[in-house]
Design a protein around this motif. Sequence first.
Motif, PDB file in Angstrom:
ATOM      1  N   ASP A 244       1.047   6.365   2.064  1.00 25.34           N
ATOM      2  CA  ASP A 244       0.748   5.004   2.514  1.00 25.34           C
ATOM      3  C   ASP A 244       1.967   4.108   2.384  1.00 25.34           C
ATOM      4  N   PHE A 245       2.730   4.288   1.305  1.00 31.99           N
ATOM      5  CA  PHE A 245       3.928   3.474   1.121  1.00 31.99           C
ATOM      6  C   PHE A 245       4.968   3.803   2.199  1.00 31.99           C
ATOM      7  N   ARG A 246       5.044   5.069   2.591  1.00 28.10           N
ATOM      8  CA  ARG A 246       5.989   5.435   3.642  1.00 28.10           C
ATOM      9  C   ARG A 246       5.665   4.696   4.941  1.00 28.10           C
ATOM     10  N   LYS A 247       4.375   4.606   5.259  1.00 30.38           N
ATOM     11  CA  LYS A 247       3.971   3.899   6.470  1.00 30.38           C
ATOM     12  C   LYS A 247       4.270   2.407   6.371  1.00 30.38           C
ATOM     13  N   ALA A 248       4.230   1.877   5.147  1.00 26.69           N
ATOM     14  CA  ALA A 248       4.371   0.435   4.958  1.00 26.69           C
ATOM     15  C   ALA A 248       5.810  -0.027   4.827  1.00 26.69           C
ATOM     16  N   VAL A 249       6.743   0.903   4.542  1.00 22.47           N
ATOM     17  CA  VAL A 249       8.139   0.544   4.299  1.00 22.47           C
ATOM     18  C   VAL A 249       8.971   0.891   5.526  1.00 22.47           C
ATOM     19  N   SER A 250       9.853  -0.008   5.904  1.00 22.17           N
ATOM     20  CA  SER A 250      10.703   0.224   7.074  1.00 22.17           C
ATOM     21  C   SER A 250      11.725   1.323   6.785  1.00 22.17           C
ATOM     22  N   PRO A 251      12.221   2.029   7.808  1.00 19.01           N
ATOM     23  CA  PRO A 251      13.281   3.011   7.576  1.00 19.01           C
ATOM     24  C   PRO A 251      14.472   2.363   6.873  1.00 19.01           C
ATOM     25  N   GLY A 252      14.927   2.986   5.802  1.00 19.10           N
ATOM     26  CA  GLY A 252      15.985   2.400   4.993  1.00 19.10           C
ATOM     27  C   GLY A 252      15.470   1.440   3.946  1.00 19.10           C
ATOM     28  N   GLY A 253      14.168   1.134   3.997  1.00 21.87           N
ATOM     29  CA  GLY A 253      13.572   0.220   3.026  1.00 21.87           C
ATOM     30  C   GLY A 253      13.419   0.861   1.661  1.00 21.87           C
ATOM     31  N   SER A 254      13.099   0.044   0.677  1.00 26.59           N
ATOM     32  CA  SER A 254      13.089   0.471  -0.719  1.00 26.59           C
ATOM     33  C   SER A 254      11.700   0.400  -1.333  1.00 26.59           C
ATOM     34  N   THR A 263       7.706  12.118 -18.623  1.00 27.43           N
ATOM     35  CA  THR A 263       7.119  13.442 -18.403  1.00 27.43           C
ATOM     36  C   THR A 263       6.398  13.527 -17.064  1.00 27.43           C
ATOM     37  N   GLN A 264       6.030  12.390 -16.504  1.00 27.16           N
ATOM     38  CA  GLN A 264       5.334  12.358 -15.218  1.00 27.16           C
ATOM     39  C   GLN A 264       6.282  12.145 -14.039  1.00 27.16           C
ATOM     40  N   GLU A 265       7.544  11.845 -14.342  1.00 26.54           N
ATOM     41  CA  GLU A 265       8.503  11.532 -13.285  1.00 26.54           C
ATOM     42  C   GLU A 265       8.663  12.651 -12.267  1.00 26.54           C
ATOM     43  N   PRO A 266       8.775  13.938 -12.653  1.00 27.17           N
ATOM     44  CA  PRO A 266       8.956  14.980 -11.636  1.00 27.17           C
ATOM     45  C   PRO A 266       7.841  15.014 -10.599  1.00 27.17           C
ATOM     46  N   THR A 267       6.600  14.820 -11.045  1.00 26.25           N
ATOM     47  CA  THR A 267       5.472  14.836 -10.109  1.00 26.25           C
ATOM     48  C   THR A 267       5.552  13.682  -9.125  1.00 26.25           C
ATOM     49  N   VAL A 268       5.862  12.495  -9.636  1.00 27.00           N
ATOM     50  CA  VAL A 268       5.948  11.321  -8.765  1.00 27.00           C
ATOM     51  C   VAL A 268       7.122  11.455  -7.801  1.00 27.00           C
ATOM     52  N   ARG A 269       8.270  11.887  -8.296  1.00 25.73           N
ATOM     53  CA  ARG A 269       9.436  12.029  -7.417  1.00 25.73           C
ATOM     54  C   ARG A 269       9.190  13.077  -6.326  1.00 25.73           C
ATOM     55  N   ALA A 270       8.500  14.156  -6.673  1.00 27.54           N
ATOM     56  CA  ALA A 270       8.201  15.182  -5.679  1.00 27.54           C
ATOM     57  C   ALA A 270       7.322  14.608  -4.567  1.00 27.54           C
ATOM     58  N   ALA A 271       6.350  13.781  -4.939  1.00 30.80           N
ATOM     59  CA  ALA A 271       5.467  13.176  -3.933  1.00 30.80           C
ATOM     60  C   ALA A 271       6.264  12.293  -2.980  1.00 30.80           C
ATOM     61  N   TYR A 272       7.236  11.553  -3.509  1.00 25.83           N
ATOM     62  CA  TYR A 272       8.010  10.644  -2.656  1.00 25.83           C
ATOM     63  C   TYR A 272       9.077  11.390  -1.859  1.00 25.83           C
ATOM     64  N   THR A 273       9.567  12.496  -2.377  1.00 27.10           N
ATOM     65  CA  THR A 273      10.472  13.329  -1.583  1.00 27.10           C
ATOM     66  C   THR A 273       9.735  13.875  -0.364  1.00 27.10           C
ATOM     67  N   ARG A 274       8.510  14.365  -0.583  1.00 28.25           N
ATOM     68  CA  ARG A 274       7.714  14.869   0.540  1.00 28.25           C
ATOM     69  C   ARG A 274       7.409  13.771   1.550  1.00 28.25           C
ATOM     70  N   ALA A 275       7.291  12.535   1.059  1.00 25.13           N
ATOM     71  CA  ALA A 275       6.965  11.416   1.949  1.00 25.13           C
ATOM     72  C   ALA A 275       8.194  10.849   2.651  1.00 25.13           C
ATOM     73  N   GLY A 276       9.371  11.398   2.347  1.00 27.40           N
ATOM     74  CA  GLY A 276      10.554  10.963   3.073  1.00 27.40           C
ATOM     75  C   GLY A 276      11.417   9.945   2.356  1.00 27.40           C
ATOM     76  N   LEU A 293      13.812   4.064  -4.953  1.00 28.88           N
ATOM     77  CA  LEU A 293      13.957   5.045  -3.883  1.00 28.88           C
ATOM     78  C   LEU A 293      14.047   4.318  -2.548  1.00 28.88           C
ATOM     79  N   ARG A 294      14.695   4.975  -1.598  1.00 28.01           N
ATOM     80  CA  ARG A 294      14.789   4.389  -0.250  1.00 28.01           C
ATOM     81  C   ARG A 294      14.227   5.387   0.756  1.00 28.01           C
ATOM     82  N   ARG A 295      13.558   4.837   1.747  1.00 29.94           N
ATOM     83  CA  ARG A 295      13.010   5.688   2.800  1.00 29.94           C
ATOM     84  C   ARG A 295      14.145   6.191   3.684  1.00 29.94           C
ATOM     85  N   ARG A 296      14.177   7.490   3.888  1.00 23.27           N
ATOM     86  CA  ARG A 296      15.233   8.079   4.704  1.00 23.27           C
ATOM     87  C   ARG A 296      15.068   7.649   6.158  1.00 23.27           C
ATOM     88  N   THR A 297      16.188   7.450   6.813  1.00 22.66           N
ATOM     89  CA  THR A 297      16.160   7.109   8.240  1.00 22.66           C
ATOM     90  C   THR A 297      16.306   8.390   9.056  1.00 22.66           C
TER      91      THR A 297
END
Length: 299
Positions: A244-254, A263-276, A293-297
């Motif tokens: 949902d955040f990926r849809k809401a953030v512009s390309p290059g947005g933060s 201890t929970q960081e790897p799980t969260v980072r993996a989710a956002y890597t998959r989301a772009g 994190l920034r959304r990849r263009t």
Amino acid sequence: MSWKITVRAAAEVVRAALVAHEDAEDWDFSIVLGGGQIDPADPDAWQLEAWLERMPTTEDKAAIATLFADGAPALIIEELADADWVTLSQHNVEPFTEGPFHVRTPDHPPVPGLRDFVIPASQAFGTGHHETTSGCLAMLAHIKAQGLVIRNLADIGTGTGLLAFAALHLWPRARATASDIDAVCGPVVAENAALNGVTLGDGPGKLAMVIAPGMAHPLLRAAAPYDLLIANILAGPLAELAPDFRKAVSPGGSVLLAGLLTTQEPTVRAAYTRAGFSLRARMQRGNWSILWLRRRTAR
């Protein structure tokens, strides 16, 4: 009358219990839970605290005990004077300074030369995880120092509105939208905005406030895309909201994420890597991670 249950144990034991609480899908949210260090001089001495508006039942005590892998250490049960028990848990909150910001309750004085925010203890103040709050303020200042221009921002899970207020101070012409799942946050944010000179409304330099879980509000969706989306909530919802955040953030947005243990960081980072999204910077405050994190263009 209200009641408090305290469990004192080693830091690792209490942290594990807090993680178990976050992962407990059937948790009774009338039991408000918090935890942290007891004495800065003894970093391994922690306590878990639970507040209830009723005398703890056998089921209540069992629910807390199940958060501990080997069973809870001794439960210290106290009856409290009739009071706003959530506010009671916030008292004696010390002021703190982070970058250009000074955050305090009304019973503390301002610090000259800093942007002073007065945030009274309230039902929306949270459980006092100042490491995540101060970390977000520090990361916002870092993002500003990198030269990013923010014209449209959102603060999801705003609580008192503090992080939205701070972002508007750094980018005073931005349009800002804040949201929270808890209806009590609406009037709390309005009161805090008036107290801190923040204008409510829709438009540049103003803050709009809505009540909704995640991005589930027409105004949040209509105001997108965002240059910056802030979410200082919990690891589970952060991971779930990545698409949902990926849809809401512009390309290059933060996105600025907090409320997750290291201890929970790897799980969260993996989710956002998959989301772009790609990691731009991270901070660690105690046992908490703060991520930019920034959304990849598209290439």
